[in-house]
Design an enzyme around this catalytic site. Structure first.
Site, mmCIF file in Angstrom:
data_model
loop_
_atom_site.group_PDB
_atom_site.id
_atom_site.type_symbol
_atom_site.label_atom_id
_atom_site.label_comp_id
_atom_site.label_asym_id
_atom_site.label_seq_id
_atom_site.Cartn_x
_atom_site.Cartn_y
_atom_site.Cartn_z
ATOM 1 N N GLU A 172 34.959 36.971 35.198
ATOM 2 C CA GLU A 172 36.276 36.532 35.106
ATOM 3 C C GLU A 172 36.949 35.487 36.043
ATOM 4 O O GLU A 172 36.664 35.224 36.374
ATOM 5 C CB GLU A 172 37.766 37.091 34.544
ATOM 6 N N HIS A 184 44.158 38.839 31.463
ATOM 7 C CA HIS A 184 44.394 39.538 32.349
ATOM 8 C C HIS A 184 46.067 39.819 33.720
ATOM 9 O O HIS A 184 46.348 38.986 33.865
ATOM 10 C CB HIS A 184 43.766 39.064 34.309
ATOM 11 N N ARG A 194 40.048 46.658 35.805
ATOM 12 C CA ARG A 194 39.122 45.617 36.427
ATOM 13 C C ARG A 194 37.435 45.284 35.210
ATOM 14 O O ARG A 194 37.034 46.300 34.876
ATOM 15 C CB ARG A 194 38.873 45.684 37.745
HETATM 16 C C1 DGY Z 1 46.505 43.938 39.877
HETATM 17 O O1 DGY Z 1 48.376 44.419 41.003
HETATM 18 O O2 DGY Z 1 45.930 44.428 40.542
HETATM 19 C C2 DGY Z 1 46.140 43.242 38.723
HETATM 20 O O3 DGY Z 1 45.447 43.793 38.297
HETATM 21 C C3 DGY Z 1 46.311 42.114 39.290
HETATM 22 O O4 DGY Z 1 45.834 41.508 39.980
#
Ligand code: DGY
Length: 330
Positions: free
Chosen positions: A267, A285, A238
């Site tokens: 982001e 992402h 993250r």
């Molecule tokens: C998740 O599944 O957490 C991915 O990062 C998509 O947000």
């Protein structure tokens, strides 16, 4: 009477059809995220939300007292105030397992692209600058046989470690809130170390830990200062886990060799300094983004919503609740 649900972003039509079989559905067809006020307005009178990262906070929950289920199409759920949901009897669900291998594939690929300067090489070739072979052109760091450090050894971290240990003969070290079972450590050949040791010894450090207040800037200037000058850092977890400004400074000064980033603080904005650096691979992402996996995630989020609102064969038993205690109290 049918429950009403909100689908906050565009999703596979087949998944919308499944939801329409059980609920009155209002869906965002444009895929432009709604702002907080619009989300609050649309969520009025809805019992459930199919969420894809929208902020579900106390202000929203207070404005929507009829809400019973928040079903996130993601394994991470740092966008949801789970404690506030639990206090209001709202079940929160996520989509673990179905994305583990796909996300690990991507994490490993990003780490390799970073170590072997693949994006930089591609830009170099496309620019027309490639005129001859040179012994030291775009030389990077080996992945095979190197030390792979994993910070956050959950399902995805273990899947990355397995690729490194079994596929590439890497030495695996890791740091995690809790230590793995001895049998899993033995299978991965993984050694548990404290965080400073992880930072000091890793040739390629991959971050796979969940975001929380405790993991905010888990890698910042002091941590980067411990890393090897030839080390790479890959973040598929993250934004906010890495201090992006400190990372940009470390990449610019050569404190570490390179970084691969799929997630960013704030982001989809990206720290402008990162955009100017050659030694960072930037992706938007997409670690879980294969057709099959995104479909599996969407269907699991739908399974959760259907069951959480008392429909379907698993009524009352959503498959992957984050706060299962809420269900016991229903
Ligand atoms: C998740 O599944 O957490 C991915 O990062 C998509 O947000």
């Amino acid at each position: 009477m049918k429950s009403s649900v909100l689908v906050a972003r565009a999703v596979f039509p087949s998944v919308l059809d499944r939801l329409r079989g059980h609920f009155d559905v209002e869906a965002n067809a444009s895929d432009e995220p709604w702002d907080a006020a619009e989300l609050r307005r649309r969520l009025q009178g809805k019992q459930g939300i199919f969420a894809t990262g929208e902020r579900i906070d106390v202000a929203l929950l207070d404005a929507c007292p009829q809400l019973r289920a928040v079903c996130n199409m993601a394994v991470g759920y740092n966008n949801v105030d789970v404690d506030a949901c639990t206090a209001r009897g709202i079940v929160v669900t996520n989509t673990p397992d179905v994305l583990t291998e796909t996300t690990a594939d991507f994490g490993f690929a990003l780490m390799m692209a970073t170590a072997r300067r693949m994006a930089e090489g591609e830009r170099f070739l496309r620019s027309g600058a490639w005129t001859k072979w040179s012994y030291d052109m775009l030389t990077g760091s080996d992945v095979h046989g190197a030390t792979l450090g994993v910070l956050g050894m959950g399902r995805i971290g273990q899947a990355i470690a397995r690729r490194g240990a079994h596929g590439f003969g890497m030495k695996v070290i890791y740091h995690n809130r809790s230590r793995l079972d001895a049998a899993i450590e033995a299978d991965l050949g993984a050694r548990y170390v404290d965080k400073p040791t992880l930072l000091r010894e890793s040739d390629h450090l991959v971050l796979v830990l969940p975001y929380s207040a405790a993991s905010h800037h888990a890698v910042g200037a002091p941590e980067l200062a411990l890393m090897k000058p030839r080390a790479t850092l890959t973040n598929i977890a993250r934004g906010g886990i890495v201090d992006d400004a400190a990372l940009a400074a470390a990449l610019r000064s050569g404190q570490i060799a390179a970084a691969g980033l799929d997630v960013f603080e704030g982001e989809p904005r990206v720290h402008p300094a990162l955009l100017t650096l050659p030694n960072v691979v930037l992706t938007p992402h997409i670690a879980s983004a294969t057709v099959a996996t995104r479909l599996a995630m969407a269907n699991l989020a739908a399974d959760n919503l259907i069951a959480a609102l008392g429909c379907g064969p698993h009524a009352g038993r959503p498959p992957t609740p984050v706060n299962p205690g809420v269900l016991a109290g229903r």
